[in-house]
Design a protein around this motif. Sequence first.
Motif, PDB file in Angstrom:
ATOM      1  N   LYS A 116       1.805  12.739  -4.067  1.00 49.37           N
ATOM      2  CA  LYS A 116       1.425  12.690  -2.665  1.00 49.37           C
ATOM      3  C   LYS A 116       2.530  11.940  -1.932  1.00 49.37           C
ATOM      4  O   LYS A 116       2.738  10.751  -2.159  1.00 49.37           O
ATOM      5  N   LEU A 117       3.236  12.659  -1.056  1.00 51.08           N
ATOM      6  CA  LEU A 117       4.502  12.175  -0.529  1.00 51.08           C
ATOM      7  C   LEU A 117       4.413  11.889   0.968  1.00 51.08           C
ATOM      8  O   LEU A 117       3.977  12.737   1.755  1.00 51.08           O
ATOM      9  N   LEU A 118       4.841  10.686   1.344  1.00 51.74           N
ATOM     10  CA  LEU A 118       4.982  10.310   2.745  1.00 51.74           C
ATOM     11  C   LEU A 118       6.459  10.421   3.111  1.00 51.74           C
ATOM     12  O   LEU A 118       7.314   9.831   2.444  1.00 51.74           O
ATOM     13  N   VAL A 119       6.772  11.175   4.166  1.00 49.56           N
ATOM     14  CA  VAL A 119       8.147  11.365   4.616  1.00 49.56           C
ATOM     15  C   VAL A 119       8.255  10.816   6.031  1.00 49.56           C
ATOM     16  O   VAL A 119       7.742  11.422   6.975  1.00 49.56           O
ATOM     17  N   THR A 120       8.908   9.680   6.191  1.00 52.06           N
ATOM     18  CA  THR A 120       9.104   9.157   7.541  1.00 52.06           C
ATOM     19  C   THR A 120      10.278   9.891   8.190  1.00 52.06           C
ATOM     20  O   THR A 120      11.234  10.260   7.519  1.00 52.06           O
ATOM     21  N   GLY A 121      10.182  10.117   9.491  1.00 58.49           N
ATOM     22  CA  GLY A 121      11.235  10.863  10.166  1.00 58.49           C
ATOM     23  C   GLY A 121      11.308  12.311   9.728  1.00 58.49           C
ATOM     24  O   GLY A 121      12.353  12.951   9.848  1.00 58.49           O
ATOM     25  N   MET A 177       0.254   4.624   3.928  1.00 53.10           N
ATOM     26  CA  MET A 177       0.848   4.352   2.616  1.00 53.10           C
ATOM     27  C   MET A 177      -0.192   4.376   1.507  1.00 53.10           C
ATOM     28  O   MET A 177       0.074   4.856   0.394  1.00 53.10           O
ATOM     29  N   VAL A 178      -1.382   3.880   1.790  1.00 53.69           N
ATOM     30  CA  VAL A 178      -2.405   3.785   0.760  1.00 53.69           C
ATOM     31  C   VAL A 178      -2.843   5.164   0.270  1.00 53.69           C
ATOM     32  O   VAL A 178      -3.405   5.294  -0.830  1.00 53.69           O
ATOM     33  N   GLN A 179      -2.550   6.213   1.042  1.00 50.85           N
ATOM     34  CA  GLN A 179      -2.961   7.570   0.674  1.00 50.85           C
ATOM     35  C   GLN A 179      -1.914   8.298  -0.155  1.00 50.85           C
ATOM     36  O   GLN A 179      -2.127   9.455  -0.519  1.00 50.85           O
ATOM     37  N   HIS A 180      -0.776   7.658  -0.454  1.00 57.24           N
ATOM     38  CA  HIS A 180       0.346   8.360  -1.064  1.00 57.24           C
ATOM     39  C   HIS A 180       0.845   7.656  -2.321  1.00 57.24           C
ATOM     40  O   HIS A 180       0.548   6.485  -2.561  1.00 57.24           O
ATOM     41  N   THR A 181       1.610   8.411  -3.116  1.00 56.70           N
ATOM     42  CA  THR A 181       2.170   7.848  -4.341  1.00 56.70           C
ATOM     43  C   THR A 181       3.670   7.597  -4.236  1.00 56.70           C
ATOM     44  O   THR A 181       4.240   6.894  -5.067  1.00 56.70           O
ATOM     45  N   ALA A 182       4.320   8.190  -3.234  1.00 51.87           N
ATOM     46  CA  ALA A 182       5.763   8.012  -3.066  1.00 51.87           C
ATOM     47  C   ALA A 182       6.104   8.142  -1.583  1.00 51.87           C
ATOM     48  O   ALA A 182       5.382   8.797  -0.821  1.00 51.87           O
ATOM     49  N   VAL A 183       7.209   7.513  -1.184  1.00 49.22           N
ATOM     50  CA  VAL A 183       7.661   7.599   0.200  1.00 49.22           C
ATOM     51  C   VAL A 183       9.164   7.811   0.224  1.00 49.22           C
ATOM     52  O   VAL A 183       9.909   7.204  -0.555  1.00 49.22           O
ATOM     53  N   VAL A 184       9.611   8.718   1.094  1.00 45.86           N
ATOM     54  CA  VAL A 184      11.039   8.922   1.345  1.00 45.86           C
ATOM     55  C   VAL A 184      11.261   8.596   2.823  1.00 45.86           C
ATOM     56  O   VAL A 184      10.667   9.219   3.704  1.00 45.86           O
ATOM     57  N   HIS A 185      12.135   7.631   3.060  1.00 43.94           N
ATOM     58  CA  HIS A 185      12.267   7.016   4.381  1.00 43.94           C
ATOM     59  C   HIS A 185      13.531   7.515   5.087  1.00 43.94           C
ATOM     60  O   HIS A 185      14.622   7.002   4.885  1.00 43.94           O
ATOM     61  N   PHE A 186      13.345   8.554   5.940  1.00 43.18           N
ATOM     62  CA  PHE A 186      14.443   9.088   6.744  1.00 43.18           C
ATOM     63  C   PHE A 186      14.472   8.496   8.150  1.00 43.18           C
ATOM     64  O   PHE A 186      15.516   8.525   8.802  1.00 43.18           O
ATOM     65  N   ALA A 187      13.355   8.032   8.643  1.00 41.71           N
ATOM     66  CA  ALA A 187      13.234   7.650  10.046  1.00 41.71           C
ATOM     67  C   ALA A 187      14.290   6.628  10.436  1.00 41.71           C
ATOM     68  O   ALA A 187      14.414   5.572   9.809  1.00 41.71           O
ATOM     69  N   THR A 202       9.057  -2.783   7.557  1.00 45.78           N
ATOM     70  CA  THR A 202       7.642  -2.445   7.676  1.00 45.78           C
ATOM     71  C   THR A 202       7.231  -1.430   6.616  1.00 45.78           C
ATOM     72  O   THR A 202       6.189  -1.570   5.963  1.00 45.78           O
ATOM     73  N   VAL A 203       8.053  -0.407   6.425  1.00 47.09           N
ATOM     74  CA  VAL A 203       7.760   0.621   5.421  1.00 47.09           C
ATOM     75  C   VAL A 203       7.842   0.033   4.015  1.00 47.09           C
ATOM     76  O   VAL A 203       6.978   0.286   3.164  1.00 47.09           O
ATOM     77  N   ALA A 204       8.877  -0.763   3.758  1.00 47.72           N
ATOM     78  CA  ALA A 204       9.044  -1.366   2.430  1.00 47.72           C
ATOM     79  C   ALA A 204       7.897  -2.310   2.095  1.00 47.72           C
ATOM     80  O   ALA A 204       7.418  -2.355   0.957  1.00 47.72           O
ATOM     81  N   ASP A 205       7.452  -3.053   3.081  1.00 49.41           N
ATOM     82  CA  ASP A 205       6.367  -4.003   2.853  1.00 49.41           C
ATOM     83  C   ASP A 205       5.087  -3.273   2.465  1.00 49.41           C
ATOM     84  O   ASP A 205       4.401  -3.655   1.505  1.00 49.41           O
ATOM     85  N   ALA A 206       4.769  -2.193   3.170  1.00 47.88           N
ATOM     86  CA  ALA A 206       3.576  -1.416   2.852  1.00 47.88           C
ATOM     87  C   ALA A 206       3.701  -0.760   1.477  1.00 47.88           C
ATOM     88  O   ALA A 206       2.746  -0.718   0.698  1.00 47.88           O
ATOM     89  N   ALA A 207       4.896  -0.242   1.173  1.00 47.18           N
ATOM     90  CA  ALA A 207       5.118   0.396  -0.134  1.00 47.18           C
ATOM     91  C   ALA A 207       4.918  -0.605  -1.268  1.00 47.18           C
ATOM     92  O   ALA A 207       4.332  -0.291  -2.304  1.00 47.18           O
ATOM     93  N   MET A 208       5.404  -1.810  -1.069  1.00 47.20           N
ATOM     94  CA  MET A 208       5.266  -2.853  -2.094  1.00 47.20           C
ATOM     95  C   MET A 208       3.805  -3.234  -2.297  1.00 47.20           C
ATOM     96  O   MET A 208       3.301  -3.297  -3.416  1.00 47.20           O
ATOM     97  N   ARG A 209       3.086  -3.456  -1.206  1.00 50.31           N
ATOM     98  CA  ARG A 209       1.706  -3.937  -1.310  1.00 50.31           C
ATOM     99  C   ARG A 209       0.760  -2.902  -1.890  1.00 50.31           C
ATOM    100  O   ARG A 209      -0.238  -3.261  -2.519  1.00 50.31           O
ATOM    101  N   HIS A 210       1.074  -1.618  -1.694  1.00 50.03           N
ATOM    102  CA  HIS A 210       0.166  -0.578  -2.175  1.00 50.03           C
ATOM    103  C   HIS A 210       0.639   0.061  -3.479  1.00 50.03           C
ATOM    104  O   HIS A 210       0.089   1.084  -3.907  1.00 50.03           O
ATOM    105  N   GLY A 211       1.628  -0.520  -4.121  1.00 44.80           N
ATOM    106  CA  GLY A 211       2.025  -0.057  -5.445  1.00 44.80           C
ATOM    107  C   GLY A 211       2.586   1.343  -5.472  1.00 44.80           C
ATOM    108  O   GLY A 211       2.333   2.108  -6.425  1.00 44.80           O
ATOM    109  N   ILE A 212       3.355   1.706  -4.454  1.00 44.77           N
ATOM    110  CA  ILE A 212       3.982   3.025  -4.417  1.00 44.77           C
ATOM    111  C   ILE A 212       4.873   3.211  -5.642  1.00 44.77           C
ATOM    112  O   ILE A 212       5.599   2.313  -6.049  1.00 44.77           O
ATOM    113  N   GLU A 213       4.832   4.412  -6.236  1.00 47.86           N
ATOM    114  CA  GLU A 213       5.575   4.666  -7.469  1.00 47.86           C
ATOM    115  C   GLU A 213       7.073   4.811  -7.239  1.00 47.86           C
ATOM    116  O   GLU A 213       7.871   4.524  -8.141  1.00 47.86           O
ATOM    117  N   LYS A 214       7.500   5.256  -6.061  1.00 45.63           N
ATOM    118  CA  LYS A 214       8.925   5.365  -5.757  1.00 45.63           C
ATOM    119  C   LYS A 214       9.109   5.316  -4.239  1.00 45.63           C
ATOM    120  O   LYS A 214       8.391   5.985  -3.490  1.00 45.63           O
TER     121      LYS A 214
END
Length: 340
Positions: A2-7, A70-80, A105-117
């Motif tokens: 489940k992927l979050l893509v900023t930007g 962030m809590v709904q996803h397993t990974a995030v790719v930050h383009f924004a 802000t994105v990194a902090d949320a990823a860290m707190r919610h245990g994002i896999e990548k």
Amino acid sequence: MKLLVTGGAGFIGSHFARRMLGADDIEQVTVLDALTYAGDRGNLGQAFLDPRLELVIGDICDAALVDDLMVQHTAVVHFAAESHVDRSFTTAGRFITTNVIGTQTVADAAMRHGIEKFVHVSTDEVYGPLLDGAATEDHPLRPTVPYAASKAAGDLVALSYWHTYGAPVCVTRSSNNYGPCQHPEKIIPLFVTKLLRGEQVTLHGEGRHLRNWLHVEDNCAGVELVLRAGKPGEVYNVGGGTDLSSKELTGKLLTICGTDWGRVTHVPDRLSNDLRYAMDWSKLAALGYRPVHDFQTGLEETVDWYRRNPDRWAPLSRSLLPALPCPRGTLDTTREPQHV
């Protein structure tokens, strides 16, 4: 995944989001985009036919919104990011806010919610100019303009979350991207759209500035590879395009557009226009990365896209003014985030 893509409604981010929807293991792609002047729903095109895609209109600096997503996803790719060098000369604060605080802000949320990548997407401009040789990933960061400085700071913020908290962060740094759907403030679509309208184009200085041109799909392939196989805490250069001076690039565009050097006006060089960028991308190659797009073919296809889609770029061209300060866009930050 489940992927979050900023930007993800911007130029590179939209190509990446569409690419990932083609993968069998992708359960969901959520695009978070503020839809400033550089973002466009149209960039996602037919991807909206896929029920796995959701577009959320909002700002990466909105910590509550980023946390909810962030809590709904397993990974995030930050383009924004704010990405245009010229605009950074007069609106540097906006670049710092989005590219540094937004990344935190994105990194902090990823860290707190245990994002896999968490993949943070950056640029070769953070290395600054190189008169010879090529920058490896451990080359000193020596940005010379506010845009590049804000991206370098964002890189360091993202990586600090690996070193401090063990968040699975990777950073990619690519050379100049080109391809369909790019905003006409960038040099290739700017020149193409002006030439298609029968206007003059302007070449800075003697046209000796050297850049590596990488097809956007090749960059997206590199980012996907880092998402899937990159080692947390590592930086990966994404290169392998074609090195051209701005004069050589202009010549190719003139030929493809069927015109000549009479359409070119030479102007004084802009502020802090670095002469040469160069990266060593052997580290990513060791993971299996290989760019596949031939530059000449890709450039011809890109020009053809602009020729066939004036409805996509003509309205945007009207907003390109000689004066650099430009409204951020039509985002009303007082509204609730919109889910589309």
